[in-house]
Design an enzyme around this catalytic site. Sequence first.
Site, short mmCIF file in Angstrom:
data_model
loop_
_atom_site.label_atom_id
_atom_site.label_comp_id
_atom_site.label_asym_id
_atom_site.label_seq_id
_atom_site.Cartn_x
_atom_site.Cartn_y
_atom_site.Cartn_z
N ASN A 131 -3.57 6.43 -1.42
CA ASN A 131 -3.18 6.54 -0.01
C ASN A 131 -2.36 7.80 0.26
OD1 ASN A 131 -4.56 4.34 0.92
ND2 ASN A 131 -2.85 2.93 0.74
N HIS A 143 -1.81 -2.83 -6.40
CA HIS A 143 -2.39 -2.44 -5.11
C HIS A 143 -3.90 -2.65 -5.15
CE1 HIS A 143 -3.41 0.92 -2.02
NE2 HIS A 143 -3.38 -0.27 -1.45
N GLU A 197 -4.74 -0.20 -8.35
CA GLU A 197 -3.66 0.70 -8.70
C GLU A 197 -2.51 -0.13 -9.29
OE1 GLU A 197 -3.17 4.72 -6.17
OE2 GLU A 197 -3.05 2.93 -4.94
N SER A 255 0.81 -1.22 0.00
CA SER A 255 0.00 0.00 0.00
C SER A 255 0.85 1.27 0.00
CB SER A 255 -0.90 0.03 1.24
OG SER A 255 -1.71 -1.11 1.31
#
Length: 706
Positions: free
Chosen positions: A487, A437, A449, A416
């Site tokens: 994130n 991800h 992702e 992440s």
Amino acid sequence: MTLSPLADVVTRELRGKVLLVTIDHAPVNALSADVRRGLLAAIEAADADRAVEAVLIVGAGRNFIAGADIREFGKPPVPPSLPDVCNRIEACAKPVIAALHGAALGGGLEVALAAHYRIAVDGAKLGLPEVQLGLLPGAGGTQRTPRLIGAPAALDLILSGRHASAKEALALGLIDRLGDSGDILAEGLAYAHELLAAHAPVRRTRDAAALNDRAASLAAVAKARDETAKKARGLFSPLKIVDAVEAAIEQPFDEGLKFERKLFLQCLDSPQRAGLVHAFFAEREVLKAPETRDGKPRALEAIGVIGGGTMGAGIAVAVLDAGLPVTMIERDEASLARGRAHIDKVYDGLIAKGRLTAEKKAATMARWSGSTSYDALAHVDLVIEAVFEDLDVKKAVFAELDRVCKPGAVLATNTSYLDIEAIAASISRPADVIGLHFFSPANIMKLLEVVVPKQVSADVVATAFELAKKLRKTPVRAGVCDGFIGNRLLAVYRAAADALMEDGASPYQIDAAVRAFGLPMGPFQVVDLAGGDIGWAARKRRAATRDPNARYVQIADRLCERGWFGQKTGRGFYLYPEGSRGGMPDPEVEAIIDAERKRAGVTPRSFTDEQIMRRYMAAMINEGANVVHEGIALRPLDVDVTLLYGYGFPRYRGGPMKYADSVGLATILADIREFAKEDPLFWRPSPLLVELVERGADFASLNTTA
């Protein structure tokens, strides 16, 4: 006799007594102005020609009509309008038959509903998906559909935007016949000649009688209105759809059509329509990463998954659901059994809900195998590592993969935050390493992702996009940085929320304001759902590199020090009594917040919900601009799709960058500069945002380049 084509997209040919009207407008037979003109001219010609006794409308290629021409979106309307075309088809004095194959969607289905008879072949998809673009069917769809199949079925079809199969369409009464072969032209002509032989009359959908039970129809509308108000919270068009179907029950057909058109134009003018159309185009545009043009996907016939925890099991389910075999690796037999149990739990839950049979589960699980030895991965084409978020642990896994995986195998990490460049550099084949991800639960969340390190080969990136397609995920290309796109933004807008909390807003007010804006959960609810310990670990990892001058709110750390990690521990920012998933405000948390304000020397002040959202969105937008400026995201639309599919950003707002354009970038920049008076380090305007404001440009202007 062959009559002249109109712009080559609608042709007419007399086959015996049947005028064959063929729509041939590649790639999907969309309803462009030329197609509309061609259909209108064909019906006029049929009525004027005594040799024509019936009309058969078919689509060339793979579809009947897939819907509106998206190239006309946002442009001034060009006559004839689709309602006029549909009304003229229905008014034809000779029987009109629509023969459906492939997609008969949106305006395509409205054309078919205006015809007097409908036949479809297996594989046809019928639907009215306008609600997904913030619209409603505006060419009679809300008036003819309920008259033909009844209010309950029509409301279900139009409000969901789903596609009905040919078999379901027959059961509903949307079509009159299901063709036996896949040859739609032969089926349509045979049906037309059969109708002529039977002297079948013109049969107009406007006169269909499925709404004759007025009380039952109105009850269906009342139920739909109640359910829609709850499920489509904040959305404009769904309740307008309910109103339009109610008009089909309460008003004569022509009055109902006028009312539908009025509501359609209201939806067309709604900002939600612009946001939803942007989302529609953006989710298609994200598929166009540079590497997908330059690279050819590698084989994807067997997949490995390292780790059987919640994320690893979710990834395995997503891969199994795509029909691919999965080899799962765990460190010991007990952990492997837990991984298998996680997968069983997903499928058993579907069985309990009646969405899966035990036989189908058994067939799916036959493609799963597990091992405690990395050697079991020698045959796989792609392996996804989903172990603990620690760089040294991941490097150790990749050393094993480097040893056992065959040449050309794609080696993916589900990290992440961590540096994928460092993972790639640690093995002998960095060109095969990529980030994939997934978002939890990985078998449900649509976002993937695709994180692209510098040394990765183009065909590995292309393979990742191909995997996303097989898994029915929406891939977004991201560059390597701490947190990638999603994130990284989350860390910044969460920091803005933390500052608001320390400055005087309660976490409960902040969460409520964010939900009112349209997100399903507020930031503190998200922390409790994901587990406060995850963010705590990330904050501790970053502590050594944190700017000592940067504001650091310690409230969440105080909760974690008490072991209050959220839902899994029964309390976090909220209380979760007896395993409840619906949190309750916690007076002890508010006391901790008060104590932290005193420790930090903060005098609390009050904020309105609007003030909260201005800060929350400004932080999100500013960091979105930074990731575009740095090339982490290719375009602003990649940021939008990431937030839409991974973080619950309201689709009708289009994404944070689209939202920024709608508010005005100068307004966003002015807010940031105002907030910077209190905290200039956090509220540093993105160079890209400043540049765009100076140029009088917007984020949309950057979406055309990849």
